[in-house]
Design a protein around this motif. Structure first.
Motif, PDB file in Angstrom:
ATOM      1  N   THR A 127       0.845  -1.195   0.000  1.00  0.00           N
ATOM      2  CA  THR A 127       0.000   0.000   0.000  1.00  0.00           C
ATOM      3  C   THR A 127       0.878   1.241   0.000  1.00  0.00           C
ATOM      4  N   LYS A 183      -7.571   1.559  -3.848  1.00  0.00           N
ATOM      5  CA  LYS A 183      -6.980   1.215  -2.547  1.00  0.00           C
ATOM      6  C   LYS A 183      -5.497   1.564  -2.467  1.00  0.00           C
ATOM      7  N   THR A 195      -3.044   0.170  -3.801  1.00  0.00           N
ATOM      8  CA  THR A 195      -2.390  -1.089  -3.447  1.00  0.00           C
ATOM      9  C   THR A 195      -2.042  -1.896  -4.700  1.00  0.00           C
TER      10      THR A 195
END
Length: 120
Positions: A23, A75, A77
């Motif tokens: 992340t 996200k 990510t």
């Protein structure tokens, strides 16, 4: 500042699977290419897989068909799904972000790394 935080490493038996996550913060994630690298003891760091901002992927030959890189821009990510793991996949795995949406340069930022150990 830019931070890349990996998770998901661990000990797995040969033939098993793991999913690594990374992340990012401090960057407009969707605009940048991302990659996964690894470094085994006594060896140089090597590219495992990368993905551009346009979702184009690239893999090291020995992991093609076993590993899948993907990204979720909502996200912030990037993931690395690793199947059919073998002892030679044992290494510290690093997440990296590039200078732009392509992978034409070396990475700019690195995560701290996560250990993957494949052993019975």
């Amino acid at each position: 500042q830019v931070q890349l935080v990996e998770s998901g490493g661990g000990l797995v038996q040969p033939g098993g699977s793991l999913r690594l996550s990374c992340t990012a913060s401090g960057i407009v994630f969707a605009n940048y290419a991302m990659g996964w690298y690894r470094q085994a003891p006594g060896k140089q760091r090597e590219l495992v897989a990368d993905i551009t901002s346009g979702m184009r992927t690239n893999y090291k030959a020995s992991v093609k068909g076993r590993f899948t890189i993907s990204r979720d821009n909502a996200k912030n990510t990037v993931y690395l799904l690793m199947n059919s793991l073998q002892p030679e996949d044992t290494a510290v795995y690093y997440c990296a972000s590039y200078y732009s949406g392509t992978t034409l340069t070396n990475p700019r930022y690195w995560g701290q790394g996560t250990q993957v150990t494949v052993s019975s």
